[in-house]
Design a protein around this motif. Structure first.
Motif, short mmCIF file in Angstrom:
data_model
loop_
_atom_site.label_atom_id
_atom_site.label_comp_id
_atom_site.label_asym_id
_atom_site.label_seq_id
_atom_site.Cartn_x
_atom_site.Cartn_y
_atom_site.Cartn_z
N ASP A 1 0.84 -1.19 0.00
CA ASP A 1 0.00 0.00 0.00
C ASP A 1 0.88 1.24 0.00
O ASP A 1 1.61 1.51 0.95
N ARG A 2 0.80 2.04 -1.06
CA ARG A 2 1.65 3.22 -1.19
C ARG A 2 1.16 4.37 -0.33
O ARG A 2 1.89 5.32 -0.08
N PHE A 3 -0.08 4.30 0.15
CA PHE A 3 -0.64 5.37 0.98
C PHE A 3 -0.67 5.00 2.46
O PHE A 3 -1.33 5.68 3.24
N PHE A 4 0.01 3.94 2.85
CA PHE A 4 -0.10 3.43 4.22
C PHE A 4 0.27 4.49 5.26
O PHE A 4 -0.47 4.71 6.21
N LYS A 5 1.40 5.15 5.11
CA LYS A 5 1.84 6.15 6.09
C LYS A 5 0.90 7.36 6.12
O LYS A 5 0.56 7.86 7.19
N ILE A 6 0.48 7.80 4.94
CA ILE A 6 -0.43 8.94 4.88
C ILE A 6 -1.76 8.60 5.53
O ILE A 6 -2.33 9.40 6.28
N ARG A 7 -2.25 7.38 5.28
CA ARG A 7 -3.52 6.95 5.88
C ARG A 7 -3.41 6.87 7.39
O ARG A 7 -4.35 7.24 8.11
N ASN A 8 -2.28 6.39 7.91
CA ASN A 8 -2.10 6.34 9.36
C ASN A 8 -2.09 7.73 9.97
O ASN A 8 -2.68 7.96 11.03
N ILE A 9 -1.41 8.67 9.32
CA ILE A 9 -1.38 10.04 9.82
C ILE A 9 -2.78 10.64 9.81
O ILE A 9 -3.21 11.29 10.78
#
Length: 81
Positions: A28-36
């Protein structure tokens, strides 16, 4: 008769289940952004509820609605993935 050997060969010959695609998915390329975004949503929601209950209801509602925008963005990124 060795039943252990039969069980092992059955397990290796079994086809892969259709619902277990976790290995086939790309990371998932958006994993860090989604967590934030999730953290911002949770903090904003808690602060909004506290403001709503102990201070001004209008300001608390606005804070909760703003935090919901973060959750909507996170959900959209999850569907894009």
């Amino acid at each position: 008769m060795n039943t252990s050997n039969n069980i092992d060969t059955e397990a290796t010959n079994r086809p892969k289940a259709y619902h277990s695609h976790k290995d086939d998915r790309s990371p998932d390329r958006f994993f860090k952004i989604r967590n934030i975004l999730n953290i911002l949503f949770m903090v904003g929601a808690v602060i909004g509820v506290l403001i709503y209950l102990y201070s001004n209801r209008t300001v608390g509602t606005v804070v909760i609605l703003i935090s919901m925008v973060f959750k909507i963005i996170e959900s959209t990124l999850r569907f894009i993935r």
